[in-house]
Motif scaffolding. Structure first.
Motif, PDB file in Angstrom:
ATOM      1  N   ILE A 389       0.708  -0.829   0.183  1.00 60.64           N
ATOM      2  CA  ILE A 389      -0.051   0.151   0.021  1.00 60.64           C
ATOM      3  C   ILE A 389       0.795   1.224   0.457  1.00 60.64           C
ATOM      4  CG2 ILE A 389      -2.025   1.211   1.183  1.00 60.64           C
ATOM      5  CD1 ILE A 389      -2.902  -1.627   2.268  1.00 60.64           C
ATOM      6  N   ALA A 390       1.756   1.038   0.707  1.00 60.47           N
ATOM      7  CA  ALA A 390       2.819   2.498   0.673  1.00 60.47           C
ATOM      8  C   ALA A 390       3.557   2.886  -0.491  1.00 60.47           C
ATOM      9  CB  ALA A 390       3.866   1.924   2.158  1.00 60.47           C
ATOM     10  N   ILE A 391       3.943   1.537  -0.990  1.00 65.82           N
ATOM     11  CA  ILE A 391       4.570   2.072  -2.677  1.00 65.82           C
ATOM     12  C   ILE A 391       3.714   1.829  -3.302  1.00 65.82           C
ATOM     13  CG2 ILE A 391       5.425  -0.185  -4.745  1.00 65.82           C
ATOM     14  CD1 ILE A 391       6.500  -1.187  -1.879  1.00 65.82           C
ATOM     15  N   ASN A 392       2.393   1.614  -2.878  1.00 68.13           N
ATOM     16  CA  ASN A 392       1.312   2.260  -4.744  1.00 68.13           C
ATOM     17  C   ASN A 392       0.595   3.400  -4.264  1.00 68.13           C
ATOM     18  OD1 ASN A 392      -0.987   2.252  -6.495  1.00 68.13           O
ATOM     19  ND2 ASN A 392      -2.194   1.774  -4.472  1.00 68.13           N
ATOM     20  N   MET A 393       0.918   4.099  -2.623  1.00 68.31           N
ATOM     21  CA  MET A 393       0.194   5.372  -2.958  1.00 68.31           C
ATOM     22  C   MET A 393       1.420   6.543  -3.285  1.00 68.31           C
ATOM     23  SD  MET A 393      -1.929   5.413   0.337  1.00 68.31           S
ATOM     24  CE  MET A 393      -0.925   5.278   1.492  1.00 68.31           C
ATOM     25  N   ALA A 495       8.852   4.022   5.442  1.00 63.65           N
ATOM     26  CA  ALA A 495       9.207   5.372   5.047  1.00 63.65           C
ATOM     27  C   ALA A 495      10.060   5.419   3.804  1.00 63.65           C
ATOM     28  CB  ALA A 495       9.877   6.092   6.455  1.00 63.65           C
ATOM     29  N   PHE A 496      11.182   4.119   4.188  1.00 71.96           N
ATOM     30  CA  PHE A 496      11.919   4.046   3.183  1.00 71.96           C
ATOM     31  C   PHE A 496      11.113   3.202   1.736  1.00 71.96           C
ATOM     32  CE2 PHE A 496      13.692  -0.019   1.136  1.00 71.96           C
ATOM     33  CZ  PHE A 496      14.836   0.370   1.122  1.00 71.96           C
ATOM     34  N   CYS A 497      10.220   2.691   2.138  1.00 70.36           N
ATOM     35  CA  CYS A 497       9.482   2.096   0.919  1.00 70.36           C
ATOM     36  C   CYS A 497       8.742   3.737   0.148  1.00 70.36           C
ATOM     37  CB  CYS A 497       7.901   0.938   1.507  1.00 70.36           C
ATOM     38  SG  CYS A 497       9.475  -0.038   1.860  1.00 70.36           S
ATOM     39  N   GLY A 501       9.445   5.329  -3.560  1.00 63.31           N
ATOM     40  CA  GLY A 501       7.973   5.491  -4.527  1.00 63.31           C
ATOM     41  C   GLY A 501       8.140   6.673  -4.498  1.00 63.31           C
ATOM     42  N   LEU A 502       8.639   8.021  -4.145  1.00 67.10           N
ATOM     43  CA  LEU A 502       8.569   9.169  -4.235  1.00 67.10           C
ATOM     44  C   LEU A 502       9.162   9.651  -5.363  1.00 67.10           C
ATOM     45  CD1 LEU A 502       7.722  10.968  -0.623  1.00 67.10           C
ATOM     46  CD2 LEU A 502       5.804  10.609  -2.680  1.00 67.10           C
ATOM     47  N   GLN A 503      10.738   9.002  -5.033  1.00 66.61           N
ATOM     48  CA  GLN A 503      12.000   8.823  -6.224  1.00 66.61           C
ATOM     49  C   GLN A 503      11.457   8.698  -7.633  1.00 66.61           C
ATOM     50  OE1 GLN A 503      15.112   6.819  -5.645  1.00 66.61           O
ATOM     51  NE2 GLN A 503      16.157   7.996  -6.232  1.00 66.61           N
TER      52      GLN A 503
END
Length: 621
Positions: A389-393, A495-497, A501-503
């Motif tokens: 979910i974190a990666i997707n968002m 937070a790392f994930c 993802g933001l990068q």
């Protein structure tokens, strides 16, 4: 040519949609890279397996046959895994592109029939997956030179993989035809496939642990085996360790599932695929399920059932945080009823499940081994889902705003690049904190139960275990500090994930490429750290527990079964368990510091190159 033959050709090889998809996708370099990478991985794994399983010196024919059989089994499992990973990527276009209403409006003006539209999308995208699958056939044929690998097993493994690919394709097409999903549902589809495989594997292990499988010891095929391609393949390739039921033991459907699970999987996948294709055919020209679940006035069906009308756009004013980007990321995720329902259902359901298994253990309705197995399975699944979910968002946070033009508007405001990126990170992590609290609570309540002495039943809170040397010791059923250490590692890891993802989201043109890139990076990093931590935890004294904390998976496993996972450290002295716990805590602190350092370094680099990256991708959608 007879009309019937022409009609059949238009359903398959001569279908205009299938021809267009095959011709256009064949020119894309990323598909060529995917095929080359797929075959390269299989070749490397086969070579490594053959070299690792073949003894040095003179080798007998029997040893060659055994090496060929074991190498074939390993690469067959790998092929099914790669197909389950790659098939959703190839099928993602059916959801992200064809789900666009404008695309359907144009497509439905053509004289093509409903069945031609559905099968054209299915065959056109499934072609690449099946071509990728059967491109490795010469590689599998090489294993027959060593003996021990019958040709029937090779083709059976291919049929099992093809059944999995067909089912994944049919699900993707049905989601596209329903019009219920958009581009961001691609990742949900991907997560659902992997989650289903994990759940069925856990259920099969649970049934076998209770002797509910086939074979003389109950450790063989279960009723779940026919619903998972890996289990069906295992029953086919490992009949000694995973035996099927003796033919004639059962009758009807149960006989098919327990005596021939591979055949049952193929039949079930094809039958379900046919049903999905039929349902898609019936709804493709009526606007899909999206139109069927709305009234003529556009009111969703659930609001009509609740006696409500159309949603009103007016919302009461709310207090915004000091960083508006962070507030927007944390608050906008709960903008719809279904998002709120999904989020808090996960939180409440996970908390209830964690309490339930602890209560069942306290009342001795489940054994210690079952309690630890269920606890690990639940926590692993929850952490896996939260990470996805974190990666997707995160992967869609910036790329999605670039696609809809929101990023261009934000850049005209006084918001600085650092405020924008740190706001994204803070808002997403704040939104995910209630989800992270679920596995922390689940394992923490079990640790608290051990800390309180089992609420008066110390025999349940502290259990006997044996070390490597066979010495009997007493260990907590779950380490009392489990909740604290889990929270200490999980928050920086998520937070790392998010940061990765933001990068990718900032540097990618679209959401789909950002999601795929993020999944690849996080999977590689987590896989390497997990394997190192998993191997070193039980083989290296003192240092092993420290390295085990680098990965959430190995850490959580060590918190539940420390005697087995940290065996070398526990067996090193009389206070070995205490030493292992201290090393595990130190490793958790170091792991948190490493993840925080990576997040800080990545966000600093993104802020430094923010303007260049945004200008480079300006105008893309």
């Amino acid at each position: 040519m007879p009309i019937f033959i022409r009609w059949l050709l238009r359903l398959g090889p001569a279908n205009p949609i299938a021809v267009r998809l095959v011709q256009n996708a064949s020119r894309r370099s990323k598909h060529n890279y995917a095929r080359s990478g797929y075959l390269g991985i299989l070749i490397i794994v086969l070579l490594w397996a053959m070299l690792g399983s073949t003894p040095t010196g003179d080798v007998s024919y029997r040893e060659l046959a055994a090496a060929g059989a074991s190498s074939f089994a390993g690469i067959a499992y790998l092929q099914v895994a790669l197909i389950c990973i790659i098939a959703p990527v190839f099928m993602a276009g059916a959801i992200s592109h064809e789900a666009n209403p404008k695309t359907w409006d144009i497509l439905l003006t053509t004289p093509m029939s409903k069945l031609e539209i559905v099968l054209g999308n299915l065959f056109g995208r499934l072609f690449f997956v099946l071509a990728l699958l059967f491109a490795s056939l010469p590689l599998f044929a090489l294993t027959q030179f060593f003996g021990g690998v019958p040709g029937r097993s090779i083709f059976a493994a291919y049929i099992v993989s093809a059944g999995a690919a067909t089912l994944v394709g049919a699900i993707a097409i049905s989601l596209s035809v329903s019009r219920l999903v958009g581009q961001r549902a691609v990742f949900t589809f991907y997560v659902s496939v992997i989650t289903y495989l994990a759940i069925t594997l856990a259920l099969d292990a649970w049934f076998r642990s209770r002797g509910m499988g086939a074979g003389p010891t109950g450790q063989g095929v279960t009723v779940i085996s026919a619903f998972n391609p890996f289990l069906a393949l295992r029953a086919l390739l490992s009949p000694a360790s995973y035996p099927a039921a003796i033919p004639g033991t059962y009758s009807g459907l149960k006989a098919l599932m327990l005596e021939s699970p591979a055949r049952a999987w193929v039949y079930a996948s094809l039958l379900l695929s046919g049903f999905l294709v039929l349902a898609s055919t019936l709804t493709v020209r009526t606007g899909g399920l999206k139109n069927m679940t709305q009234t003529n006035a556009g009111v969703p069906l659930y609001r009509k059932l609740l006696g409500k009308g159309a949603a009103v756009d007016h919302r009461p004013p709310r207090t915004v945080w000091s960083n508006p980007i962070a507030w927007r990321e944390a608050a906008a995720r709960n903008a719809t009823f279904w998002r709120i329902l999904a989020r808090w259902s996960f939180v409440i359901g996970g908390a209830i499940l964690g309490l339930t298994i602890t209560i069942l253990y306290h009342t001795q309705n489940i054994s210690t081994n079952d309690f630890q197995f269920i606890l690990r399975s639940i926590v692993f699944t929850e952490v896996f889902v939260i990470a996805l979910i974190a990666i997707n968002m995160a992967a869609t946070a910036v790329a999605g705003e670039r696609e809809d033009g929101t990023l261009d508007l934000i850049l005209t405001t006084p918001i600085t690049p650092r405020m924008y990126m740190t706001g994204k990170l803070r808002g997403l992590v704040a939104y995910l904190l209630p989800l992270i609290a679920v596995p922390v609570f689940t394992i923490g309540i079990a640790g608290l139960y051990a800390l309180t002495g089992g609420l008066g039943q110390d025999a349940l809170a502290h259990i006997p275990a044996s070390t490597v040397s066979g010495t009997a010791i007493t260990v907590p059923v779950v380490l009392p500090e489990a909740g604290l250490l889990a929270a200490l590692v999980l928050v920086p890891f998520i937070a790392f994930c998010v940061m990765i993802g933001l990068q990718w989201s900032l540097k990618s043109k679209g959401t789909l490429s950002a999601v795929i890139g993020t999944v690849a990076i996080v999977a590689i990093v987590s896989g390497i750290l997990g394997l190192c931590g998993w191997a070193s935890a039980s083989d290296m004294p003192v240092v092993g527990p420290t390295l085990a904390s680098l990965s959430p998976a190995s850490l959580l496993d060590a918190l539940v079964v420390p005697a087995q996972r940290l065996a070398e450290t526990v067996d090193s002295s009389n206070n070995g368990l205490q030493t292992a716990r201290i090393a595990l805590a130190v490793g958790a602190i170091l792991s948190a510091g490493i993840y925080i350092g990576i997040v800080y370094a990545v966000i600093s680099a993104l802020v430094k190159n923010f303007d260049t990256t945004v200008r480079k991708l300006a105008g893309t959608s």
